[in-house]
Design an enzyme around this catalytic site. Structure first.
Site, PDB file in Angstrom:
ATOM      1  N   ASP A  25      98.383  -6.310 -26.159  1.00  0.00           N
ATOM      2  CA  ASP A  25      97.375  -5.780 -25.247  1.00  0.00           C
ATOM      3  C   ASP A  25      97.393  -4.264 -25.372  1.00  0.00           C
ATOM      4  O   ASP A  25      98.358  -3.669 -25.868  1.00  0.00           O
ATOM      5  CB  ASP A  25      97.669  -6.196 -23.808  1.00  0.00           C
ATOM      6  CG  ASP A  25      96.623  -5.665 -22.829  1.00  0.00           C
ATOM      7  OD1 ASP A  25      95.423  -5.902 -23.076  1.00  0.00           O
ATOM      8  OD2 ASP A  25      96.989  -5.001 -21.849  1.00  0.00           O
ATOM      9  N   SER A  26      96.325  -3.632 -24.893  1.00  0.00           N
ATOM     10  CA  SER A  26      96.255  -2.184 -24.898  1.00  0.00           C
ATOM     11  C   SER A  26      97.273  -1.579 -23.937  1.00  0.00           C
ATOM     12  O   SER A  26      97.538  -0.381 -23.984  1.00  0.00           O
ATOM     13  CB  SER A  26      94.850  -1.726 -24.496  1.00  0.00           C
ATOM     14  OG  SER A  26      94.540  -2.197 -23.200  1.00  0.00           O
TER      15      SER A  26
ATOM     16  N   TYR B 156      92.115   1.379 -23.994  1.00  0.00           N
ATOM     17  CA  TYR B 156      91.266   1.255 -25.183  1.00  0.00           C
ATOM     18  C   TYR B 156      89.782   1.329 -24.819  1.00  0.00           C
ATOM     19  O   TYR B 156      88.949   1.621 -25.663  1.00  0.00           O
ATOM     20  CB  TYR B 156      91.504  -0.106 -25.856  1.00  0.00           C
ATOM     21  CG  TYR B 156      92.754  -0.243 -26.686  1.00  0.00           C
ATOM     22  CD1 TYR B 156      93.782   0.698 -26.678  1.00  0.00           C
ATOM     23  CD2 TYR B 156      92.917  -1.365 -27.503  1.00  0.00           C
ATOM     24  CE1 TYR B 156      94.919   0.523 -27.438  1.00  0.00           C
ATOM     25  CE2 TYR B 156      94.057  -1.544 -28.269  1.00  0.00           C
ATOM     26  CZ  TYR B 156      95.059  -0.613 -28.233  1.00  0.00           C
ATOM     27  OH  TYR B 156      96.193  -0.799 -28.989  1.00  0.00           O
ATOM     28  N   GLY B 157      89.446   1.015 -23.577  1.00  0.00           N
ATOM     29  CA  GLY B 157      88.062   0.742 -23.191  1.00  0.00           C
ATOM     30  C   GLY B 157      87.051   1.840 -23.434  1.00  0.00           C
ATOM     31  O   GLY B 157      85.866   1.558 -23.601  1.00  0.00           O
TER      32      GLY B 157
ATOM     33  N   CYS C  41      93.530  -8.953 -24.911  1.00  0.00           N
ATOM     34  CA  CYS C  41      92.816  -7.757 -24.458  1.00  0.00           C
ATOM     35  C   CYS C  41      91.359  -7.964 -24.821  1.00  0.00           C
ATOM     36  O   CYS C  41      91.030  -8.139 -25.997  1.00  0.00           O
ATOM     37  CB  CYS C  41      93.387  -6.521 -25.161  1.00  0.00           C
ATOM     38  SG  CYS C  41      92.459  -4.990 -24.909  1.00  0.00           S
ATOM     39  N   ASN C  42      90.475  -7.991 -23.826  1.00  0.00           N
ATOM     40  CA  ASN C  42      89.063  -8.227 -24.106  1.00  0.00           C
ATOM     41  C   ASN C  42      88.465  -7.147 -24.989  1.00  0.00           C
ATOM     42  O   ASN C  42      87.656  -7.431 -25.888  1.00  0.00           O
ATOM     43  CB  ASN C  42      88.287  -8.312 -22.793  1.00  0.00           C
ATOM     44  CG  ASN C  42      88.585  -9.567 -22.011  1.00  0.00           C
ATOM     45  OD1 ASN C  42      89.514  -9.587 -21.209  1.00  0.00           O
ATOM     46  ND2 ASN C  42      87.829 -10.619 -22.234  1.00  0.00           N
ATOM     47  N   THR C  43      88.853  -5.901 -24.750  1.00  0.00           N
ATOM     48  CA  THR C  43      88.316  -4.803 -25.546  1.00  0.00           C
ATOM     49  C   THR C  43      88.728  -4.932 -27.000  1.00  0.00           C
ATOM     50  O   THR C  43      87.889  -4.833 -27.908  1.00  0.00           O
ATOM     51  CB  THR C  43      88.809  -3.458 -24.974  1.00  0.00           C
ATOM     52  OG1 THR C  43      88.346  -3.320 -23.629  1.00  0.00           O
ATOM     53  CG2 THR C  43      88.302  -2.299 -25.803  1.00  0.00           C
TER      54      THR C  43
ATOM     55  N   CYS D 215      88.517  -8.127 -18.210  1.00  0.00           N
ATOM     56  CA  CYS D 215      89.594  -7.291 -18.746  1.00  0.00           C
ATOM     57  C   CYS D 215      90.882  -7.913 -18.250  1.00  0.00           C
ATOM     58  O   CYS D 215      90.986  -8.294 -17.075  1.00  0.00           O
ATOM     59  CB  CYS D 215      89.460  -5.848 -18.255  1.00  0.00           C
ATOM     60  SG  CYS D 215      90.892  -4.800 -18.608  1.00  0.00           S
ATOM     61  N   THR D 216      91.876  -8.049 -19.122  1.00  0.00           N
ATOM     62  CA  THR D 216      93.096  -8.766 -18.732  1.00  0.00           C
ATOM     63  C   THR D 216      93.944  -8.001 -17.726  1.00  0.00           C
ATOM     64  O   THR D 216      94.874  -8.569 -17.148  1.00  0.00           O
ATOM     65  CB  THR D 216      93.937  -9.132 -19.970  1.00  0.00           C
ATOM     66  OG1 THR D 216      94.239  -7.942 -20.728  1.00  0.00           O
ATOM     67  CG2 THR D 216      93.190 -10.114 -20.856  1.00  0.00           C
ATOM     68  N   HIS D 217      93.627  -6.725 -17.484  1.00  0.00           N
ATOM     69  CA  HIS D 217      94.293  -6.006 -16.397  1.00  0.00           C
ATOM     70  C   HIS D 217      93.799  -6.485 -15.027  1.00  0.00           C
ATOM     71  O   HIS D 217      94.542  -6.449 -14.044  1.00  0.00           O
ATOM     72  CB  HIS D 217      94.033  -4.502 -16.502  1.00  0.00           C
ATOM     73  CG  HIS D 217      94.826  -3.793 -17.559  1.00  0.00           C
ATOM     74  ND1 HIS D 217      94.474  -3.822 -18.890  1.00  0.00           N
ATOM     75  CD2 HIS D 217      95.941  -3.030 -17.472  1.00  0.00           C
ATOM     76  CE1 HIS D 217      95.345  -3.093 -19.577  1.00  0.00           C
ATOM     77  NE2 HIS D 217      96.242  -2.605 -18.746  1.00  0.00           N
TER      78      HIS D 217
END
Length: 262
Positions: A15-16, A47-48, A78-80, A189-191
């Site tokens: 992930d970022s 990263y977004g 991480c979606n981004t 977003c995974t956050h």
């Protein structure tokens, strides 16, 4: 780099930063005998707001580091990074099972037909072709609203999951939705699942919340099964924690996020 896949090798999850731990929880729950290596690229987070090429470069560098650890598969949690680099990395590493996450728009629209569905995600996720294709497929079946939340991942990276400052931050974005109720919200977003309860409270008791972690876990299991890469071990799996940040407390925060209720 020569890639040798061993069914008893670990699964790499990247992930970022630390948002992907929300996906790792689902993976470990569904595949309790597997070993995992989690790499959080917190030194380069978020990263977004970066360019597509830069996101790809950062993601590819992490994949290289995971391959050196002997992973048998990689989950881009991480979606981004998934949107900007997933397809390209699959083409470059055809022998390596790579599973990428995507916003759970499909289940949200199915659960809220004709309703108002808000997709919360990074600017990069919402601008990429991957989401554009998803939007084209499902628009018209619900009112779909794209709402980027730049700055929210940083709250999670600090371990700030419910504070007056976080609520004020979110309210500043949600005020534009105040004209009528939201039926469904997609945590793209995974956050964001780490602040799921706060988001749900602010948007109202009627809102249904969706994220892509469970679907990603099922997809990984299918890919490993089809390649005969599921572990043969019956012992509980382990997690190795790695982070690009030089701050030692990042590992402890990662472990804490893995155990909290979200």
């Amino acid at each position: 780099m020569e890639i040798r896949l061993d069914c008893d090798g670990p699964i790499g999850v990247m992930d970022s930063g630390m948002g992907g731990i929300s996906v790792l929880r689902e993976l470990a729950g569904l595949l309790p005998h597997e070993n995992f290596v989690f790499y959080g690229d917190s030194a380069n987070a978020p990263y977004g707001s970066r360019s597509t090429e830069k996101i790809y470069q950062l993601t590819e560098q992490v994949v290289q580091k995971l391959l050196k650890r002997g992973v048998k598969a990689v989950v881009i949690a991480c979606n981004t990074a998934s949107s900007a680099a997933g397809a390209r990395l699959r083409a470059e590493y055809p022998e390596l099972p790579i599973v990428a996450i995507e916003p759970a728009l499909k289940p949200a629209v199915i659960a809220c037909p004709g309703g108002r569905v808000v997709v919360l995600a990074t600017e990069a996720t919402l601008r990429e072709r991957k989401f554009a294709r998803l939007l084209t497929e499902w628009q018209g079946k619900a009112e779909i609203i794209k709402l980027p939340l730049p700055g929210l991942p940083e709250f999670v990276e600090r371990g700030e999951l419910d504070s007056p400052q976080l609520r004020e931050f979110l309210q500043g974005f949600f005020v534009q939705l105040a004209d009528r109720p939201v039926d469904g919200v997609v945590l793209g977003c995974t956050h964001y699942p780490f602040v799921r309860k706060v988001i749900a409270e602010l948007l109202g008791p009627q809102v249904k919340v969706f994220d892509g972690a469970a679907g990603t876990a099922r997809q990984l299991r299918r890919r490993l099964y089809s390649r005969r890469l599921l572990t043969t071990s019956q012992q509980p799996g382990s997690i190795q924690w790695l982070n690009s940040s030089p701050e030692p407390e990042m590992i402890e925060l990662s472990k804490k996020l893995f155990t909290i209720t979200i």
